[in-house]
Each structure stands twice: as structure tokens, then as C-alpha cells.
Design a protein around this motif. Structure first.
Motif, PDB file in Angstrom:
ATOM      1  N   PRO A 131       2.934  -4.965   8.970  1.00 54.77           N
ATOM      2  CA  PRO A 131       3.403  -6.261   8.471  1.00 54.77           C
ATOM      3  C   PRO A 131       2.909  -6.582   7.065  1.00 54.77           C
ATOM      4  O   PRO A 131       3.571  -7.311   6.323  1.00 54.77           O
ATOM      5  N   ALA A 132       1.732  -6.077   6.674  1.00 54.56           N
ATOM      6  CA  ALA A 132       1.183  -6.435   5.367  1.00 54.56           C
ATOM      7  C   ALA A 132       0.137  -5.417   4.950  1.00 54.56           C
ATOM      8  O   ALA A 132      -0.475  -4.740   5.785  1.00 54.56           O
ATOM      9  N   ILE A 133      -0.064  -5.319   3.625  1.00 54.51           N
ATOM     10  CA  ILE A 133      -1.134  -4.483   3.092  1.00 54.51           C
ATOM     11  C   ILE A 133      -1.603  -5.090   1.780  1.00 54.51           C
ATOM     12  O   ILE A 133      -0.803  -5.557   0.965  1.00 54.51           O
ATOM     13  N   ARG A 134      -2.897  -5.116   1.595  1.00 51.09           N
ATOM     14  CA  ARG A 134      -3.513  -5.621   0.366  1.00 51.09           C
ATOM     15  C   ARG A 134      -3.835  -4.437  -0.532  1.00 51.09           C
ATOM     16  O   ARG A 134      -4.543  -3.521  -0.124  1.00 51.09           O
ATOM     17  N   ILE A 135      -3.330  -4.483  -1.782  1.00 47.41           N
ATOM     18  CA  ILE A 135      -3.572  -3.413  -2.741  1.00 47.41           C
ATOM     19  C   ILE A 135      -4.702  -3.858  -3.666  1.00 47.41           C
ATOM     20  O   ILE A 135      -4.540  -4.820  -4.434  1.00 47.41           O
ATOM     21  N   PRO A 136      -5.864  -3.194  -3.617  1.00 41.18           N
ATOM     22  CA  PRO A 136      -7.014  -3.641  -4.416  1.00 41.18           C
ATOM     23  C   PRO A 136      -6.709  -3.640  -5.914  1.00 41.18           C
ATOM     24  O   PRO A 136      -5.821  -2.924  -6.393  1.00 41.18           O
ATOM     25  N   ALA A 137      -7.489  -4.414  -6.646  1.00 34.51           N
ATOM     26  CA  ALA A 137      -7.289  -4.531  -8.094  1.00 34.51           C
ATOM     27  C   ALA A 137      -7.516  -3.211  -8.814  1.00 34.51           C
ATOM     28  O   ALA A 137      -7.034  -3.016  -9.934  1.00 34.51           O
ATOM     29  N   SER A 138      -8.238  -2.291  -8.191  1.00 35.42           N
ATOM     30  CA  SER A 138      -8.531  -1.008  -8.836  1.00 35.42           C
ATOM     31  C   SER A 138      -7.345  -0.058  -8.865  1.00 35.42           C
ATOM     32  O   SER A 138      -7.362   0.930  -9.613  1.00 35.42           O
ATOM     33  N   VAL A 139      -6.292  -0.318  -8.078  1.00 38.86           N
ATOM     34  CA  VAL A 139      -5.152   0.599  -7.994  1.00 38.86           C
ATOM     35  C   VAL A 139      -4.317   0.507  -9.274  1.00 38.86           C
ATOM     36  O   VAL A 139      -3.877  -0.580  -9.665  1.00 38.86           O
ATOM     37  N   THR A 140      -4.087   1.656  -9.890  1.00 38.09           N
ATOM     38  CA  THR A 140      -3.297   1.713 -11.126  1.00 38.09           C
ATOM     39  C   THR A 140      -1.996   2.475 -10.959  1.00 38.09           C
ATOM     40  O   THR A 140      -1.150   2.423 -11.849  1.00 38.09           O
ATOM     41  N   SER A 141      -1.820   3.199  -9.843  1.00 37.44           N
ATOM     42  CA  SER A 141      -0.574   3.952  -9.654  1.00 37.44           C
ATOM     43  C   SER A 141      -0.205   4.008  -8.174  1.00 37.44           C
ATOM     44  O   SER A 141      -1.087   4.069  -7.306  1.00 37.44           O
ATOM     45  N   VAL A 142       1.113   3.988  -7.929  1.00 35.15           N
ATOM     46  CA  VAL A 142       1.662   4.111  -6.576  1.00 35.15           C
ATOM     47  C   VAL A 142       2.662   5.248  -6.595  1.00 35.15           C
ATOM     48  O   VAL A 142       3.615   5.234  -7.389  1.00 35.15           O
ATOM     49  N   VAL A 165       7.331  -5.074   5.413  1.00 37.54           N
ATOM     50  CA  VAL A 165       5.976  -5.225   4.909  1.00 37.54           C
ATOM     51  C   VAL A 165       5.918  -6.256   3.782  1.00 37.54           C
ATOM     52  O   VAL A 165       6.868  -6.416   3.009  1.00 37.54           O
ATOM     53  N   THR A 166       4.791  -6.954   3.703  1.00 33.67           N
ATOM     54  CA  THR A 166       4.458  -7.765   2.542  1.00 33.67           C
ATOM     55  C   THR A 166       3.299  -7.075   1.829  1.00 33.67           C
ATOM     56  O   THR A 166       2.238  -6.861   2.431  1.00 33.67           O
ATOM     57  N   ILE A 167       3.516  -6.711   0.550  1.00 35.12           N
ATOM     58  CA  ILE A 167       2.526  -5.966  -0.218  1.00 35.12           C
ATOM     59  C   ILE A 167       1.862  -6.927  -1.197  1.00 35.12           C
ATOM     60  O   ILE A 167       2.524  -7.481  -2.082  1.00 35.12           O
ATOM     61  N   PHE A 168       0.563  -7.142  -1.025  1.00 35.41           N
ATOM     62  CA  PHE A 168      -0.187  -8.057  -1.878  1.00 35.41           C
ATOM     63  C   PHE A 168      -0.906  -7.257  -2.968  1.00 35.41           C
ATOM     64  O   PHE A 168      -1.858  -6.521  -2.684  1.00 35.41           O
ATOM     65  N   PHE A 169      -0.436  -7.388  -4.212  1.00 31.61           N
ATOM     66  CA  PHE A 169      -1.087  -6.740  -5.348  1.00 31.61           C
ATOM     67  C   PHE A 169      -2.083  -7.714  -5.974  1.00 31.61           C
ATOM     68  O   PHE A 169      -1.739  -8.852  -6.298  1.00 31.61           O
ATOM     69  N   MET A 170      -3.307  -7.245  -6.164  1.00 34.04           N
ATOM     70  CA  MET A 170      -4.365  -8.108  -6.670  1.00 34.04           C
ATOM     71  C   MET A 170      -4.567  -7.979  -8.173  1.00 34.04           C
ATOM     72  O   MET A 170      -5.398  -8.681  -8.746  1.00 34.04           O
ATOM     73  N   GLU A 171      -3.809  -7.102  -8.838  1.00 33.03           N
ATOM     74  CA  GLU A 171      -3.976  -6.893 -10.281  1.00 33.03           C
ATOM     75  C   GLU A 171      -2.606  -6.811 -10.940  1.00 33.03           C
ATOM     76  O   GLU A 171      -1.594  -7.139 -10.322  1.00 33.03           O
ATOM     77  N   THR A 172      -2.581  -6.393 -12.186  1.00 34.33           N
ATOM     78  CA  THR A 172      -1.333  -6.231 -12.925  1.00 34.33           C
ATOM     79  C   THR A 172      -0.491  -5.131 -12.300  1.00 34.33           C
ATOM     80  O   THR A 172      -0.994  -4.334 -11.493  1.00 34.33           O
ATOM     81  N   PRO A 173       0.804  -5.037 -12.646  1.00 35.98           N
ATOM     82  CA  PRO A 173       1.682  -4.064 -11.985  1.00 35.98           C
ATOM     83  C   PRO A 173       1.196  -2.629 -12.179  1.00 35.98           C
ATOM     84  O   PRO A 173       0.846  -2.227 -13.292  1.00 35.98           O
ATOM     85  N   PRO A 174       1.165  -1.848 -11.085  1.00 34.25           N
ATOM     86  CA  PRO A 174       0.765  -0.444 -11.215  1.00 34.25           C
ATOM     87  C   PRO A 174       1.939   0.396 -11.702  1.00 34.25           C
ATOM     88  O   PRO A 174       3.094  -0.027 -11.651  1.00 34.25           O
TER      89      PRO A 174
END
Length: 809
Positions: free
Chosen positions: A366-377, A388-397
């Protein structure tokens, strides 16, 4: 013994020998296929007992060296593509029981090479035969000269305690394939002092399509005790041990090989502190594995390490900001996944990380939190995560060229939610519709919440009369609320209700002191619920942003279905309620049945849909099925909660999946189907499939017959009497039936026998209807006609033909 045309020869010289004395050289054959004939050079010997054959090989030029047993190919020792110029050691495990011809077969693979050439050949040296001892072991001295390895085991014991010493030296290694293919062993205890378990040591050829050769029967291994001294477990070491449900990895383990526990029955696993790498496919297809916690000590997870499992939860322990490398598809094909908690510090999400595959229409996450450290997907990291709801904590990867999913047209219920503080950076990454790689977007301030809970007291999707549903927010922040969307028309339309903690709203009653509400249902309904938080700007819900994943639940009032199926004792569930309805157009008993209509080819029908229930054996489950429209086919089996088995059924269940009637063999005909249920609790189901063509069928009068002695019976309404339905024989299906006299008891299950119906003779899981002649003056029932059981019949008792058939199990 040698092939007379191209004999092997004895050679000497420093380059031709491994032991310094002499070696054998293959014959000077030309290219192995010429003018319609094959040429080869054979060297033969005869062996008479189980053991291990060891030898050294050196290759020159182009060629392949195979091993043949009694003239038939067994395995390749050296492939044509292998490099030459160096000696390589080989050992072959041979479970021989009689005099056997073993041959080394050289074939020249250099096209244009002619007979008599001197460039392409193999050298063979130090050939040794190591027969098994009286216990079935073969021990070989390790290179250090101070310890031994178990090279093979040919014993037939079910419980094996590997000795700690041999010839007064310690046993430190379980050799490659040493116990592979032994179908007898259930328990193994490995000794303290053991350092290594080599490649394939306990594996067997667990082909998922069951193409299992005789030398590699299914493993019975269910218990392994690993010593504290163990440091290394090799590739495929326990691959395919489907009965191995638990293993404790010792604290000193530092290395795990690829596919080490692939296709095992592991239900849980704890990783030792010195293990830094979980390699490729290490736990792939462990269908009983429900959760994993990845400790901070793990630095790398290989491709497909946990793909195709039964995971519902993936949690990474806190890593204090340290990165971790993830391989492609490392957690792919886990359709029941509900939670994936990624660590702060991770920088790259790999391709297909959580993706589904051809077996799974959607991943449940249902959901996943993407930490601020992630720079690429990576490419299609969330393919088939359609809700799914994808929560990005930083600028777009940075996102791979193929996007985050391969099905952007199925993202109506999927969202990307980013932080308000990065609004400017995200604005430049969205398309003209405000989407990010196909995902709808919103912005949020603060941390997301866990997915809300929507539960009933029994947590079952069906109910009789009424049921109370509880909705709960998980650790809400001040101002957070719950948005509930309710549908009573199979999801065609939804009505929204916003719930504030501590306040009632319509049918929703607040629970004092908690962010919970209850709602009493008296009609079928579907719910979608997610947390919302006050926010400015244009939103899906004006004035709010979503701050959690969405919980989806459907509840079906079963009364009408229970009446239609003539069953008020079993609790049923429907996989896709929109395809099911109560019908009075066709019925076998009463005045209604249940219709499943998948539509027609132009309706984009589902692959299949299931009716499911929970039963406790032993007993007999029966029903009537009426295939109404092509191309419907019906299957039955135990439900695989991972969805990974064939058509969603367990492959290794004591209730093997089976064909029931189809439109092809029983068009528009009521067919009675009966299945024996062994002792135990099972979730079983009827799968109605039309593949891509649709189809329709009716099902009626589902009855679960309890067993007492050899009699199957159902309790009549009121609970004071029973109806005898079947006589359960213990003979195998292929045995000829024998007419018998049956004395029906006065009471079964503590209730009086009220009557009998047309009986079924049930044998080893299959139930055969029989025609009785009942003597009213006695309680004896003579079976006048017994039908021979057949395993592969696709239908049961056809009432129009007046003859019986066997439902294959």
C-alpha cells in the motif's frame, strides 16, 4: 578398455603428467561429425559399488570430455569452451549397485580438424576410485593433509549424525553434492569443527515443473543442525529442500553461496553478524518465508535474493546512515507484500526491486517511504505495484529510461507524494498533467503515517446478517484525519466520509481515547481508507494531502449466497465479488445457485477468479457445477497465500490441485464433484477460469461431510440428525473395487441417522458414486455397482447420464 578406432595412449614427459609418472592421452580424432558419422575416443573401466571417482584432467586445443555410464551420457567433465593448458581436479559421485562400465569420452570440436591431428586432446591422470565404507560414507583427505571431507554419502538412514573425525583426523568439510539426491534423510546433525558446506551438498534437482530424474528424488530433509564453527555455506547447498522449515545460521558464518537456500521451506531466517553479503537468489522462491529483517552488518543483497517468496514484511535495521547495495529484483514477485521499510543512507533502488511478474497481477504493497538519501530509482522498480503510495522525502531522483512501472495505464489508485519544502524541484520533474512517470502527485509536510487498519473481529471478508468494522489511524499527528471511501455497488461509485479523532460522523462511531471508529454493516460494502493532513493548494481532497497508504477491504453479506449454496456452516470468500451473483436461472437444489460470469473476450475478462472457504479435515467436500458458457474451466485445490503456485494453488499440498468440470467436457450439464479432505486445517478454493476468453458457470449445494469411521455424513438442519453421503474406502484408486455389505450405524457424530442419499465410495482421495439397493427391513446397504476409480477424469457424477466418474485429486 578403449575404443579400437581412436585409442587412448600412455604418455610421459613433464608437460604430459600430473603425478610425475605417466598419463593417458585421448585418441587423435578429427572433427566429431563428418560425412554423416560421429567419431570419438573412449577410455573405459568397470566399477561395481557406490563410491567417488577422482581424477585430474588437462585440455589442449578444442574439445569436450564427457563421462558415460554403460554407454549413455551422464555428464560433461570439461566443456569445449573451457580454457586449456592447466590441470584441473574432478570428482564424480557414482551410486552404483552392480558392475557398471564407466567411460571417458573425448570429442574433437574443431571444425575442419582431421584424423591424426596432434593439437586437440585431453590428458587424464591420477584416476582413483574411492568406494563407500560400511556406513555409506566416502571420506577424502583435504589439501592440508590434516583433515577430511565427506565426499559422498550413500547410506539409507533417515537420521544422520556426521562423525567429527575420520582416521583420527577432524572432518572439516561437507563436499560438493555429498548428500545430494538422498531422499531418505530427514535429520542431519553436523559436527563441531566443521568449517565448510560446499556447493550442492544437500540439494536435489527440485525442478519447479517436476521434471525430476530418478537419481534426485524429492528431499525429505526437515532438520539440519549447523555447528558454531561453520564459516561457509556454498552455492545451492540446500536448494530445493522444501521440507526444511527452520535453520539457525551460526554466528561465525561469513559467506553464503548463490541459491544456497533457494526453494526451501524456510519460514523465518536470522542473519548472523559477520555475514556481509546475501548473494544472488540465496532465498529465492522460499514460499513460506513471511518476513525478513536485514541487519546493519549486511552490505550487499544480490539480484533476486528474495524474489518469489511469500514475504509480507521487509524491514531494514538502522544503518546509521550507511549505504547498502541492492541487486536487480532482489525483492520482486512478493504479491502479498504489505510493508517495506528502507534505511536512511541507501542511495539507489535497483531495477525491478519490488516488481511483480507474469504470475502476479499486482503487488499488494500500500505504501513505501523513500529516504532522503535515495538519488536514483531503477527501471520498473515498482512495476505492478498498482495501488502504492510512494512518499519521497527529498528532491526528485533520477529514474531509469523505462520508468518506475511498465503499466502506467493502471495507476489510477497509485500516487507519488513529495515534501512541500521541495515543491520547486518537483515542479520541474512533473509532466503537463502534474504526474511523475505516470503517477498522480501531491505534496505533504512531515512524515507519512503507517497504513490505517480496517478490521473485523474475525478479519473475514464475509458475514451473515451483520458485522462491525473498525477503522484506526496509526500514530496520527495533530490535525490528521481519516478519509473513508465506501461503495455498495462493487466499486462503481464511492462516497467519502472524513473522520476526526474523537468525533462521530454518520454511521461511524468514535472510540473514546483512540483514533478509532466503528461501523456496523448490514449490507455488502467495499472500503478504501487513508490518512489525510491539512495542506494548502489544490488537492484530491480540498484542503488536505494524503499522508498514508490506502487500506482496501471488501465485506460481503453472505446470506443470499449461503441460501443459494445450501450451506450456512462454512464461511466463504470471493476473490473478485464483481463477477459473482445469486441466480435463479439454473439450480440443482432449492431455487437458486451462485453464478460466476467472467464476461466474453471483448470484456477483457480476468484470467480466473476464486470462491474460497476454510475446512477442517478429515472430511469430504462436495458440490454441483454447471459449466454454462465456453471457455469456462474449474479447478480445485488448497490456496497458496503467496499466489505463486499454479493458478494460485499450493504445489506441495496434501490436497493436490485438480481439474473439475469444464465447458469442453460437460457443456450445460450439472456435474457432482467430490473431494476427500485429509486431517488438518485448509483454506481451499474453486477457481473458475476463462483465460482470455471469459465464460460462465453455476455452482450449487456445497456440502462438507464429516467422517466417522468409514462414513461421510452431513448434519441436517436443527443438528439432531445426519444424512449419510459416502463410504470411505482405504484402498488405492487403481485397485479393483470389491462389492461389500455396509451396515450403516444408527448414530453418527452423536446424532441419529435420519436417511441416506446416493452414496459415494471414496478411495485414497477420490470419491466414486455408486448405485445402492436399500433393504428397508435391515440397516444393510449392498453396493450393487462399483465403478473403477480413474485418476484423470475431469468431472464427477453426471446426473443426466446416470453414471459416475472420479474427481482426480
Amino acid at each position: 578398455m578403449q575404443d579400437p578406432s581412436y585409442p587412448w595412449s600412455v604418455v610421459t614427459g613433464p608437460e604430459a603428467m600430473h603425478d610425475g609418472a605417466a598419463a593417458a592421452r585421448s585418441g587423435a580424432t578429427g572433427y566429431y561429425y563428418s560425412s554423416g558419422t560421429y567419431t570419438r575416443s573412449l577410455l573405459s573401466t568397470t566399477l561395481t559399488e557406490p563410491g567417488v571417482l577422482t581424477f585430474w584432467v588437462k585440455k589442449a586445443g578444442q574439445g569436450q570430455l564427457d563421462l558415460h555410464i554403460n554407454g549413455d551420457y551422464r555428464q560433461t567433465i570439461e566443456y569445449s569452451g573451457n580454457a586449456g593448458g592447466e590441470w584441473r581436479f574432478h570428482q564424480v559421485k557414482l551410486p552404483l549397485t552392480e558392475p557398471t562400465t564407466v567411460q571417458w569420452c573425448f570429442v574433437n570440436t574443431q571444425q575442419g580438424s582431421e584424423s591424426g591431428q596432434t593439437e586437440h586432446y585431453f590428458l587424464l591422470d591420477e584416476v582413483c576410485w574411492h568406494p563407500a565404507d560400511e556406513r555409506g560414507y566416502v571420506f577424502l583427505l583435504n589439501e592440508d593433509g590434516e583433515s577430511y571431507a565427506v565426499a559422498a554419502y550413500f547410506g539409507d538412514a533417515t537420521e544422520v549424525n556426521v562423525p567429527a573425525t575420520y582416521a583420527e583426523k577432524p572432518v572439516t568439510v561437507i563436499g560438493a553434492n555429498a548428500f545430494a539426491g538422498n531422499g531418505n534423510i530427514t535429520t542431519v546433525v553436523l559436527p563441531e569443527g566443521l568449517l565448510r558446506i560446499d556447493e550442492g551438498a544437500f540439494s536435489f534437482n527440485a525442478n519447479p515443473y517436476r521434471a525430476i530424474v530418478d537419481e534426485f528424488p524429492s528431499s525429505a530433509l526437515s532438520s539440519v543442525t549447523l555447528p558454531s564453527t561453520l564459516q561457509y555455506i556454498g552455492a545451492n547447498a540446500f536448494c530445493g529442500c522444501q521440507n526444511l522449515k527452520q535453520v539457525t545460521l551460526p554466528a561465525g558464518l561469513t559467506e553464503l553461496g548463490e541459491s544456497a537456500f533457494e526453494r526451501t521451506g524456510l519460514e523465518q531466517i536470522a542473519f548472523p553478524p559477520r555475514l556481509a553479503v546475501i548473494p544472488w537468489a540465496a532465498f529465492q522462491s522460499c514460499l513460506s518465508l513471511r518476513s525478513v529483517v536485514i541487519p546493519a552488518s549486511v552490505q550487499k543483497i544480490g539480484a533476486h535474493a528474495f524474489s518469489g517468496c511469500g514475504l509480507t514484511s521487509i524491514v531494514f535495521a538502522d544503518r546509521s546512515g550507511a549505504d547498502i547495495a541492492l541487486g536487480e529484483g532482489c525483492f520482486a514477485s512478493n504479491p502479498c507484500l504489505r510493508e517495506c521499510i528502507l534505511p536512511e543512507g541507501i542511495t539507489a533502488l535497483p531495477a525491478n526491486m519490488l516488481a511483480g511478474d507474469w504470475r502476479n497481477a499486482s503487488i499488494d504493497l500500500p505504501a513505501i517511504r523513500i529516504p532522503a538519501s535515495v538519488t536514483s530509482v531503477g527501471n520498473q522498480a515498482f512495476d505492478c505495484c498498482n495501488n502504492v503510495t510512494i512518499f519521497f522525502m527529498e528532491t526528485p531522483p533520477a529514474v531509469g529510461e523505462a520508468g518506475m512501472t511498465g503499466v502506467p495505464h493502471l495507476l489510477d489508485n497509485a500516487w507519488v507524494v513529495y515534501q512541500d519544502e521541495h515543491q520547486a524541484a518537483w515542479a520541474g520533474a512533473l509532466d503537463d498533467e502534474g504526474r511523475f512517470h505516470g503517477y498522480q502527485t501531491e505534496s505533504l509536510t512531515g512524515e507519512p503515517l503507517s497504513t490505517p487498519e480496517v478490521v473485523t473481529e474475525t478479519d473475514k471478508p464475509t458475514f451473515l446478517d451483520s458485522v462491525v468494522v473498525t477503522f484506526a489511524l496509526q500514530a496520527p499527528l495533530p490535525g490528521d484525519k481519516l478519509l473513508v471511501e465506501r461503495s455498495e455497488d462493487n466499486g462503481a461509485t464511492f462516497v467519502q466520509t472524513i473522520l476526526t479523532p474523537g468525533e462521530n460522523n454518520g454511521d461511524f462511531t468514535a472510540v473514546d481515547g483512540a483514533a478509532q471508529w466503528t461501523c456496523s454493516l448490514t449490507a455488502s460494502a467495499a472500503f478504501r481508507a487513508h490518512a489525510i493532513r491539512p495542506a494548502a493548494g489544490t488537492r484530491g481532497v480540498p484542503g488536505y494531502s494524503r499522508c498514508s497508504g490506502t487500506a482496501t477491504k471488501s465485506y460481503l453479506r453472505w446470506n443470499e449466497y449461503a441460501d443459494a449454496l445450501d450451506n450456512h456452516t462454512l464461511e466463504f470468500a470471493l476473490e473478485d465479488p464483481q463477477y459473482w451473483s445469486v441466480s435463479t436461472d439454473q439450480f440443482k437444489v432449492g431455487d437458486s445457485s451462485v453464478l460466476v460470469d467472467l464476461g466474453r473476450p471483448e470484456d477483457n475478462p480476468p484470467w480466473m477468479t476464486k470462491l474460497m472457504t476454510q475446512v477442517t479435515g478429515p472430511g469430504v467436500l462436495s458440490c454441483w457445477i454447471y459449466p454454462e458458457r465456453e471457455s469456462i474451466a474449474v479447478y480445485f485445490g488448497e490456496i497458496d497465500p503467496t499466489g505463486a503456485g499454479f493458478n494460485g494453488f499450493k504445489e506441495d499440498s496434501p490436497i493436490p490441485w485438480q481439474h473439475l468440470p469444464s465447458y469442453f467436457d460437460s457443456p450445460q450439464t450439472w456435474v457432482r464433484c467430490t473431494v476427500a479432505i485429509p486431517e488438518g486445517d485448509f483454506q481451499v478454493g474453486w477457481a473458475f477460469g476463462g483465460w482470455s476468453d471469459g465464460g460462465a458457470a453455476y455452482i450449487d449445494q456445497i456440502q462438507f461431510m464429516q467422517l466417522e469411521g468409514n462414513f461421510g455424513y452431513v448434519v441436517n438442519p436443527g443438528g439432531t440428525s445426519v444424512t449419510v453421503m459416502a463410504f470411505i474406502d482405504n484402498r488405492e484408486p487403481w485397485e479393483d473395487p470389491i462389492p461389500v455389505d455396509l451396515a450403516i450405524p444408527d448414530e453418527l457424530g452423536g446424532a441419529a441417522r435420519h436417511r441416506h442419499r446416493r452414496l459415494c465410495l471414496c478411495r485414497s482421495g477420490a470419491c466414486v458414486p455408486v448405485h445402492p439397493a436399500f433393504n428397508h427391513g435391515h440397516r444393510e446397504l449392498r453396493l450393487q455397482r462399483l465403478l473403477r476409480a480413474r485418476r484423470n477424469c475431469h468431472s464427477g457424477d453426471r446426473d443426466d447420464a446416470g453414471r459416475g466418474r472420479v474427481c482426480r485429486l
